[in-house]
Motif scaffolding. Structure first.
Motif, PDB file in Angstrom:
ATOM      1  N   MET A  37       0.810  -1.209   0.000  1.00  0.00           N
ATOM      2  CA  MET A  37       0.000   0.000   0.000  1.00  0.00           C
ATOM      3  C   MET A  37       0.851   1.270   0.000  1.00  0.00           C
ATOM      4  N   SER A  38       2.000   1.245   0.673  1.00  0.00           N
ATOM      5  CA  SER A  38       2.822   2.457   0.701  1.00  0.00           C
ATOM      6  C   SER A  38       3.328   2.809  -0.692  1.00  0.00           C
ATOM      7  N   PHE A  39       3.634   1.810  -1.505  1.00  0.00           N
ATOM      8  CA  PHE A  39       4.066   2.081  -2.882  1.00  0.00           C
ATOM      9  C   PHE A  39       2.933   2.720  -3.688  1.00  0.00           C
ATOM     10  N   PHE A  40       1.722   2.223  -3.491  1.00  0.00           N
ATOM     11  CA  PHE A  40       0.580   2.775  -4.224  1.00  0.00           C
ATOM     12  C   PHE A  40       0.256   4.189  -3.765  1.00  0.00           C
ATOM     13  N   VAL A  41       0.353   4.435  -2.455  1.00  0.00           N
ATOM     14  CA  VAL A  41       0.090   5.779  -1.940  1.00  0.00           C
ATOM     15  C   VAL A  41       1.109   6.776  -2.496  1.00  0.00           C
ATOM     16  N   LYS A  42       2.385   6.399  -2.497  1.00  0.00           N
ATOM     17  CA  LYS A  42       3.417   7.306  -2.991  1.00  0.00           C
ATOM     18  C   LYS A  42       3.314   7.484  -4.507  1.00  0.00           C
ATOM     19  N   ALA A  43       2.986   6.410  -5.232  1.00  0.00           N
ATOM     20  CA  ALA A  43       2.816   6.519  -6.687  1.00  0.00           C
ATOM     21  C   ALA A  43       1.613   7.396  -7.016  1.00  0.00           C
ATOM     22  N   ALA A  44       0.514   7.223  -6.274  1.00  0.00           N
ATOM     23  CA  ALA A  44      -0.674   8.044  -6.507  1.00  0.00           C
ATOM     24  C   ALA A  44      -0.383   9.508  -6.207  1.00  0.00           C
ATOM     25  N   THR A  45       0.385   9.758  -5.152  1.00  0.00           N
ATOM     26  CA  THR A  45       0.725  11.137  -4.797  1.00  0.00           C
ATOM     27  C   THR A  45       1.499  11.814  -5.927  1.00  0.00           C
ATOM     28  N   GLU A  46       2.478  11.104  -6.485  1.00  0.00           N
ATOM     29  CA  GLU A  46       3.254  11.660  -7.593  1.00  0.00           C
ATOM     30  C   GLU A  46       2.373  11.887  -8.818  1.00  0.00           C
ATOM     31  N   ALA A  47       1.472  10.961  -9.098  1.00  0.00           N
ATOM     32  CA  ALA A  47       0.574  11.113 -10.244  1.00  0.00           C
ATOM     33  C   ALA A  47      -0.390  12.280 -10.034  1.00  0.00           C
ATOM     34  N   LEU A  48      -0.819  12.498  -8.803  1.00  0.00           N
ATOM     35  CA  LEU A  48      -1.718  13.622  -8.507  1.00  0.00           C
ATOM     36  C   LEU A  48      -1.013  14.955  -8.750  1.00  0.00           C
ATOM     37  N   LYS A  49       0.286  15.005  -8.483  1.00  0.00           N
ATOM     38  CA  LYS A  49       1.047  16.234  -8.750  1.00  0.00           C
ATOM     39  C   LYS A  49       1.043  16.550 -10.242  1.00  0.00           C
ATOM     40  N   ARG A  50       1.102  15.515 -11.065  1.00  0.00           N
ATOM     41  CA  ARG A  50       1.170  15.712 -12.509  1.00  0.00           C
ATOM     42  C   ARG A  50      -0.204  15.967 -13.130  1.00  0.00           C
ATOM     43  N   TYR A  51      -1.249  15.520 -12.451  1.00  0.00           N
ATOM     44  CA  TYR A  51      -2.616  15.686 -12.974  1.00  0.00           C
ATOM     45  C   TYR A  51      -3.481  16.315 -11.885  1.00  0.00           C
ATOM     46  N   PRO A  52      -3.419  17.634 -11.712  1.00  0.00           N
ATOM     47  CA  PRO A  52      -4.118  18.327 -10.616  1.00  0.00           C
ATOM     48  C   PRO A  52      -5.630  18.126 -10.626  1.00  0.00           C
ATOM     49  N   ALA A  53      -6.237  17.918 -11.798  1.00  0.00           N
ATOM     50  CA  ALA A  53      -7.692  17.753 -11.859  1.00  0.00           C
ATOM     51  C   ALA A  53      -8.150  16.517 -11.103  1.00  0.00           C
ATOM     52  N   VAL A  54      -7.289  15.491 -11.049  1.00  0.00           N
ATOM     53  CA  VAL A  54      -7.654  14.265 -10.340  1.00  0.00           C
ATOM     54  C   VAL A  54      -7.640  14.501  -8.837  1.00  0.00           C
ATOM     55  N   ASN A  55      -6.914  15.528  -8.405  1.00  0.00           N
ATOM     56  CA  ASN A  55      -6.829  15.860  -6.979  1.00  0.00           C
ATOM     57  C   ASN A  55      -7.815  16.969  -6.603  1.00  0.00           C
ATOM     58  N   ALA A  56      -8.675  17.342  -7.527  1.00  0.00           N
ATOM     59  CA  ALA A  56      -9.609  18.449  -7.313  1.00  0.00           C
ATOM     60  C   ALA A  56     -10.973  17.926  -6.875  1.00  0.00           C
ATOM     61  N   SER A  57     -11.868  18.844  -6.558  1.00  0.00           N
ATOM     62  CA  SER A  57     -13.249  18.502  -6.218  1.00  0.00           C
ATOM     63  C   SER A  57     -14.184  19.556  -6.792  1.00  0.00           C
ATOM     64  N   ILE A  58     -15.451  19.193  -6.909  1.00  0.00           N
ATOM     65  CA  ILE A  58     -16.462  20.112  -7.447  1.00  0.00           C
ATOM     66  C   ILE A  58     -17.322  20.605  -6.303  1.00  0.00           C
ATOM     67  N   ASP A  59     -17.445  21.910  -6.156  1.00  0.00           N
ATOM     68  CA  ASP A  59     -18.274  22.530  -5.130  1.00  0.00           C
ATOM     69  C   ASP A  59     -19.282  23.437  -5.816  1.00  0.00           C
ATOM     70  N   GLY A  60     -20.478  22.916  -6.036  1.00  0.00           N
ATOM     71  CA  GLY A  60     -21.488  23.682  -6.762  1.00  0.00           C
ATOM     72  C   GLY A  60     -21.075  23.870  -8.200  1.00  0.00           C
ATOM     73  N   GLU A  61     -20.854  25.130  -8.598  1.00  0.00           N
ATOM     74  CA  GLU A  61     -20.404  25.424  -9.953  1.00  0.00           C
ATOM     75  C   GLU A  61     -18.920  25.769  -9.980  1.00  0.00           C
ATOM     76  N   ASP A  62     -18.237  25.537  -8.863  1.00  0.00           N
ATOM     77  CA  ASP A  62     -16.812  25.853  -8.774  1.00  0.00           C
ATOM     78  C   ASP A  62     -15.975  24.581  -8.765  1.00  0.00           C
ATOM     79  N   ILE A  63     -14.750  24.692  -9.294  1.00  0.00           N
ATOM     80  CA  ILE A  63     -13.759  23.621  -9.207  1.00  0.00           C
ATOM     81  C   ILE A  63     -12.734  24.038  -8.159  1.00  0.00           C
TER      82      ILE A  63
END
Length: 402
Positions: free
Chosen positions: A232-258
């Motif tokens: 799991m630690s490898f997946f968490v660290k790999a996901a963290t690095e991928a989230l840095k490269r793809y900010p939209a995947v780390n985002a959320s939708i709040d009403g009409e705002d991103i």
């Protein structure tokens, strides 16, 4: 002097709670900071403790009742111990001493018989009625031999001495109420399927490099950090690095705002007896592998013991769930809203794979990324999942930040 016992102050995200269990009854002696009541909310079970030594004078909110934040649930007599409670405490001590003496002599310990069903708490009577269990068959662990809801559940979980036989043609049913936590999980999962444009993309990862690295260094890692090196630690660290490269995947939708989050709080789905919970690892970009492993281990213990707090599960920008723990080969995980993506891990399965024109047997894992298509395009979703695949198949890139 009577003192009011109140429900805890719930966070803004929790509207109310339900009295799950009264561990003490009126007249029973209690010690300061002893747990006297459990309150179940949509997310966690909160414990209410005695403010001082004394007795419960009156229970205002019974088991099953709904309570609001800071609402009075009982009256407490500080320093007052009834004669009945004193006698009961003395009797309990005497029985413990008798049991210890007989055990030392080689005899079986004394087992205190449960009180009649009429003397039990309302929730316990209801549980006994629903399960069809005879109160006399249940060993009560509460004060004075009282049966708790946990005693009923534990008795029900025990294997029967002989298989139950039903009459020919008889169709047995059992109806039990949903816990608040399970109802809330059901509501959130249903909302995720109805209110998002959810789509899932798949890929597969060769786990051989990670498995070889783990095999080589797991003993030294555990000796150095006091933590077991898992996947799991490898997946968490790999996901963290991928989230840095793809900010939209780390985002959320709040009403009409991103909302683009400049931090990485990854939730790890954990199965518990009360339902699915998702405690959050904070700032995973600043954590090392040992901190990730220790964090996951601690959350697993707390989930097992029902000790997760609301602060443990609040927030989160991305979630990882591991169906492979239960043997799942492939699945489509459901979004943990308001997050916009969730990564599904699965069982590691040896399969014949083509490598440089040759067939090799490799330990493969299917990965699934469910995402909200309203915010994340297919190109970004696929790129994110391929990044995780590449980092796991070449862990040197992950460790060297390449």
């Amino acid at each position: 002097m009577a003192t009011e016992i109140k429900a805890p102050v719930f966070p803004e995200s929790v509207a109310d709670g339900t009295i799950a269990t009264w561990h003490k009854q009126p007249g029973e002696a209690v010690s300061r900071d002893e747990v006297i009541c459990d309150i179940e909310t949509d997310k966690v079970v909160l414990e209410v403790v005695a403010p001082a030594d004394g007795t419960i004078a009156q229970i205002i909110k019974n088991e099953g009742d709904t309570v609001l934040s800071n609402e009075v649930i009982a009256q407490f007599e500080e320093g007052a111990v009834s004669g009945a409670a004193q006698t009961q405490a003395v009797q309990s001590e005497e029985k413990v001493e008798q049991a210890a003496a007989k055990t030392e002599a080689g005899a079986a310990p004394v087992v205190e018989r449960a009180q009649p069903v009429a003397d039990q708490a309302p929730a316990v009577r209801k549980a006994l009625t629903e399960t069809g269990i005879n109160a006399a068959d249940v060993q009560g662990t509460g004060r004075g031999g009282r049966i708790t809801k946990e005693d009923v559940a534990n008795h029900q979980a025990k294997p029967a001495a002989a298989p139950l036989t039903a009459a020919v043609g008889e169709r047995i049913e059992k109806r039990v109420p949903m816990t608040r936590l399970r109802k809330r999980v059901a509501e959130r999962l249903l909302a995720a399927t109805q209110e998002t444009a959810m789509l899932t993309t798949f890929n597969e990862v060769n786990m051989k490099p990670i498995m070889e690295m783990r095999k080589q260094y797991k003993d030294a890692f555990e000796k150095r950090h006091g933590a077991r090196l898992g996947f799991m630690s490898f997946f968490v660290k790999a996901a963290t690095e991928a989230l840095k490269r793809y900010p939209a995947v780390n985002a959320s939708i709040d009403g009409e705002d991103i909302v683009y989050h400049g931090y990485y709080d990854i939730g790890v789905a954990v199965s518990s007896d009360r339902g699915l919970v998702v405690p959050v690892l904070r700032d995973t970009d600043r954590m090392n592998y040992a901190e990730v492993e220790n964090g996951i281990r601690d959350y697993a213990y707390k989930a097992r013991d029902g000790k997760l707090g609301i602060e443990d599960m609040t927030g989160g920008t991305f979630t990882i769930t591991n169906g492979g723990t239960f043997g799942s080969l492939l699945s489509t995980p459901i979004l943990n809203t308001p997050q916009t993506a969730i990564l599904g891990m699965h069982k590691i399965q040896e399969r014949p794979m083509a490598v440089n024109g040759q067939v090799e047997i490799l330990p493969m894992m299917y990965l699934a990324l469910s995402y909200d298509h309203r915010l994340i395009d297919g190109k970004e979703a696929v790129g994110f999942l391929v990044t995780i695949k590449e980092l796991l198949e070449e862990p040197a890139k992950l460790i060297l930040d390449l």
